[in-house]
Design an enzyme around this catalytic site. Structure first.
Site, PDB file in Angstrom:
ATOM      1  N   CYS A 274       0.800  -1.231   0.000  1.00  0.00           N
ATOM      2  CA  CYS A 274       0.000   0.000   0.000  1.00  0.00           C
ATOM      3  C   CYS A 274       0.834   1.283   0.000  1.00  0.00           C
ATOM      4  CB  CYS A 274      -0.931  -0.005   1.203  1.00  0.00           C
ATOM      5  SG  CYS A 274      -2.138  -1.336   1.135  1.00  0.00           S
TER       6      CYS A 274
HETATM    7  N1  NAD Z   1      -2.620  -6.068   1.729  1.00  0.00           N
HETATM    8  C1  NAD Z   1      -3.095  -5.020   2.333  1.00  0.00           C
HETATM    9  O1  NAD Z   1      -2.742  -4.723   3.457  1.00  0.00           O
HETATM   10  C2  NAD Z   1      -4.121  -4.125   1.656  1.00  0.00           C
HETATM   11  C3  NAD Z   1      -4.820  -3.224   2.433  1.00  0.00           C
HETATM   12  C4  NAD Z   1      -5.759  -2.417   1.838  1.00  0.00           C
HETATM   13  C5  NAD Z   1      -5.958  -2.487   0.466  1.00  0.00           C
HETATM   14  N2  NAD Z   1      -5.229  -3.366  -0.286  1.00  0.00           N
HETATM   15  C6  NAD Z   1      -5.500  -3.413  -1.727  1.00  0.00           C
HETATM   16  O2  NAD Z   1      -6.307  -4.546  -2.008  1.00  0.00           O
HETATM   17  C7  NAD Z   1      -5.950  -5.126  -3.268  1.00  0.00           C
HETATM   18  C8  NAD Z   1      -5.582  -6.582  -3.088  1.00  0.00           C
HETATM   19  O3  NAD Z   1      -4.432  -6.647  -2.263  1.00  0.00           O
HETATM   20  P1  NAD Z   1      -3.980  -7.985  -1.541  1.00  0.00           P
HETATM   21  O4  NAD Z   1      -2.924  -7.577  -0.567  1.00  0.00           O
HETATM   22  O5  NAD Z   1      -5.152  -8.751  -1.063  1.00  0.00           O
HETATM   23  O6  NAD Z   1      -3.312  -8.758  -2.773  1.00  0.00           O
HETATM   24  P2  NAD Z   1      -2.870 -10.297  -2.781  1.00  0.00           P
HETATM   25  O7  NAD Z   1      -1.773 -10.384  -3.783  1.00  0.00           O
HETATM   26  O8  NAD Z   1      -2.639 -10.783  -1.399  1.00  0.00           O
HETATM   27  O9  NAD Z   1      -4.153 -11.030  -3.334  1.00  0.00           O
HETATM   28  C9  NAD Z   1      -4.648 -10.839  -4.614  1.00  0.00           C
HETATM   29  C10 NAD Z   1      -5.133 -12.176  -5.145  1.00  0.00           C
HETATM   30  O10 NAD Z   1      -5.725 -11.955  -6.419  1.00  0.00           O
HETATM   31  C11 NAD Z   1      -5.456 -13.085  -7.230  1.00  0.00           C
HETATM   32  N3  NAD Z   1      -5.673 -12.732  -8.629  1.00  0.00           N
HETATM   33  C12 NAD Z   1      -4.906 -11.980  -9.447  1.00  0.00           C
HETATM   34  N4  NAD Z   1      -5.493 -11.846 -10.645  1.00  0.00           N
HETATM   35  C13 NAD Z   1      -6.654 -12.523 -10.587  1.00  0.00           C
HETATM   36  C14 NAD Z   1      -7.717 -12.748 -11.502  1.00  0.00           C
HETATM   37  N5  NAD Z   1      -7.694 -12.229 -12.732  1.00  0.00           N
HETATM   38  N6  NAD Z   1      -8.761 -13.507 -11.110  1.00  0.00           N
HETATM   39  C15 NAD Z   1      -8.817 -14.035  -9.862  1.00  0.00           C
HETATM   40  N7  NAD Z   1      -7.834 -13.848  -8.949  1.00  0.00           N
HETATM   41  C16 NAD Z   1      -6.781 -13.101  -9.305  1.00  0.00           C
HETATM   42  C17 NAD Z   1      -4.025 -13.435  -6.887  1.00  0.00           C
HETATM   43  O11 NAD Z   1      -3.738 -14.784  -7.224  1.00  0.00           O
HETATM   44  C18 NAD Z   1      -4.014 -13.193  -5.362  1.00  0.00           C
HETATM   45  O12 NAD Z   1      -4.321 -14.363  -4.643  1.00  0.00           O
HETATM   46  C19 NAD Z   1      -4.841  -4.250  -3.814  1.00  0.00           C
HETATM   47  O13 NAD Z   1      -5.374  -3.276  -4.647  1.00  0.00           O
HETATM   48  C20 NAD Z   1      -4.272  -3.590  -2.590  1.00  0.00           C
HETATM   49  O14 NAD Z   1      -3.659  -2.350  -2.859  1.00  0.00           O
HETATM   50  C21 NAD Z   1      -4.335  -4.199   0.285  1.00  0.00           C
END
Ligand code: NAD
Length: 451
Positions: A274
């Site tokens: 983030c």
């Molecule tokens: N991690 C955090 O602390 C956090 C906090 C707030 C917001 N976010 C935001 O949330 C979003 C997700 O972050 P995250 O940390 O959960 O990411 P992550 O990488 O942990 O998880 C994302 C998942 O999406 C899957 N994926 C990718 N492309 C795909 C598709 N086409 N179809 C189905 N699945 C697919 C990946 O395999 C992965 O498991 C990002 O935009 C991030 O900026 C993250």
């Protein structure tokens, strides 16, 4: 009855079937909350390994225990899958896929567009789609709404589209998916209404705003605010170091002010998915309006330079002992980007590892949570097994992440010089512990000359 009334009724009766796309740090806890509140949920992810793990009740996210996951599976209402065909049975979809930066630091929204492309053949009228991924203002309208319009849908009548940023802070013991207020902006009032109706089932405090853009911008404001304040306190730490003042004591003193001050702490740099990325989404979008954010650029450059600051502190510390970084054995303590999690994404520890290596050091790391990573030479680097005897072989230990599992007494007691970038050794006053933001012996000399 129109689609709005039908969907509202299904939500009220908890008969709406929900899909969460992206079973990562954001999507999995969200899916777990939805199941807990009585809905049937499909967890969709392209990563087959994750789907297999979920089906077998094995969680890979610290905030979701295997027991939590098993409870979801035992409810008979959680279905992990990598097959997008399930979309045709769903009433609502929440998209939680990554939003990284491209190699030249521009937003990479290909995961979002990839999801839309995969969903399209299975979509039907009456669905609610909520984007949760962090992104620049305008994404929901420009990348998703335009596509839905092309498909002939009408917002608020036969399809409902919202943006609701995820604010989860992995590892945070006080705030989780369920008790974090949830901002939500729909394309139309009906979109917002139906989105809020669904989310209020598992997140009591939903905060409606007037548009997806406002919701998108609010998330970027939050994280840019953090990035800028971290950069500022990093600069103050370097200033204090030069002036022979303990920055940690200064921050604690300032934090006794009951209003108008918010405590941020210096450190070896910023990490995670983030804080290092989100401000770049904002400055990229602003440039399209010929608006150039000096604050964002400045914060980015100060924060990104912190690993170099730590390396130079390490060189000064080793110098005190008549050593140089070249040929020294250096142990990085903690590789995850923050305490008590295993997430290595953008961790400053990874950059430090490469910087020490480039300077000729033999570098190892120890992290009880993050067991391995792939370095810039594509080699797998494993965390060393921990033992007191093992620690003695190092010329210097560099505390990057203050995991609560570390045995700080033992680490201090071994007597190896420590560079502490987190004030983890706050209560130790041994001479061989050198804190970031406090004067090293070299700078103490400069400070006394300045006087
Ligand atoms: N991690 C955090 O602390 C956090 C906090 C707030 C917001 N976010 C935001 O949330 C979003 C997700 O972050 P995250 O940390 O959960 O990411 P992550 O990488 O942990 O998880 C994302 C998942 O999406 C899957 N994926 C990718 N492309 C795909 C598709 N086409 N179809 C189905 N699945 C697919 C990946 O395999 C992965 O498991 C990002 O935009 C991030 O900026 C993250």
């Amino acid at each position: 009855m129109g689609y709005f009334e039908q969907l509202s009724q299904k939500i009220e009766m908890k008969e709406a079937k929900i899909g969460v796309i992206g079973m990562g740090y954001v999507g999995l806890p969200l899916a777990a909350e939805m199941v807990k509140s009585g809905f049937t949920v499909c967890g969709i992810d392209l990563d087959e390994k994750k789907i297999d793990a979920l089906k077998n009740g094995q969680s890979y996210i610290n905030d979701i225990t295997d027991e939590d996951l098993q409870a979801s599976i035992d409810s008979g209402r959680f279905f992990p899958t990598s097959d997008y065909q399930v979309v045709e049975d769903l009433d609502a979809i929440s998209i939680c896929v990554p939003t990284p930066l491209s190699d030249n630091q521009d937003p990479d929204t290909s995961y979002i567009t990839g999801v839309i492309d995969s969903m399209k053949p299975f979509m039907k009228k009456g669905m609610l789609v909520t984007l949760e991924s962090t992104t620049y203002p305008g994404t929901t309208e420009e990348l998703i709404w335009k596509e839905f319009s092309r498909m002939g849908y009408e917002a608020g009548r036969d399809i409902f589209l919202c943006y609701s940023p995820e604010r989860v802070d992995p590892g945070n013991q006080s705030f989780n998916t369920q008790n974090m207020p949830k901002v939500m902006g729909g394309i139309t009032e009906q979109c917002n209404e139906v989105g809020a109706k669904l989310y209020r089932n598992y997140i009591p405090n939903v905060v409606p705003v007037s548009s997806p853009k406002v919701a998108e911008m609010s998330k970027l404001l939050e994280n840019t605010f953090r990035s800028i304040n971290i950069a500022f306190v990093n600069e103050i730490a370097m200033m204090c170091e030069r002036m022979d003042i303990d920055v940690w004591e200064v921050i604690d003193a300032a934090a006794t002010k009951p209003f108008g001050f918010m405590k941020f702490q210096p450190g070896p740099g910023i990490g995670g998915h983030c804080i290092p990325l989100d401000p770049m989404y904002l400055s990229w979008k602003a440039k399209g309006y010929r608006f150039y954010s000096k604050f964002i650029d400045l914060a980015q450059s100060i924060n990104n330079n912190m690993p170099d600051v730590v390396v130079s502190k390490t060189a000064q510390v080793l110098n005190v002992y008549g050593k140089s970084i070249n040929s020294s054995n250096i142990l990085i303590l903690g590789m995850a980007y923050k305490p008590d999690i295993s997430d290595l994404r953008e961790s400053p520890g990874l950059y430090l590892y490469e910087l020490y290596k480039e300077s000729g050091a033999n570098v190892d790391y120890y992290d009880p949570n993050a067991h391995s990573f792939i370095d810039d030479d594509e080699e797998v680097v494993q965390s060393i097994p921990y033992s007191r005897e093992q620690l003695k072989k190092y010329d210097c230990m560099v505390l990057v992440t203050n995991h609560s599992d570390f045995n700080y007494d033992e680490l201090a007691d071994v007597g190896v010089p420590i560079v502490d970038t987190r004030n983890a050794f706050q209560h130790y006053d041994e001479e061989h512990i050198h804190k970031l933001g406090t004067a090293s012996k070299v700078h103490k000399k400069h400070a006394s000359i300045a006087l």
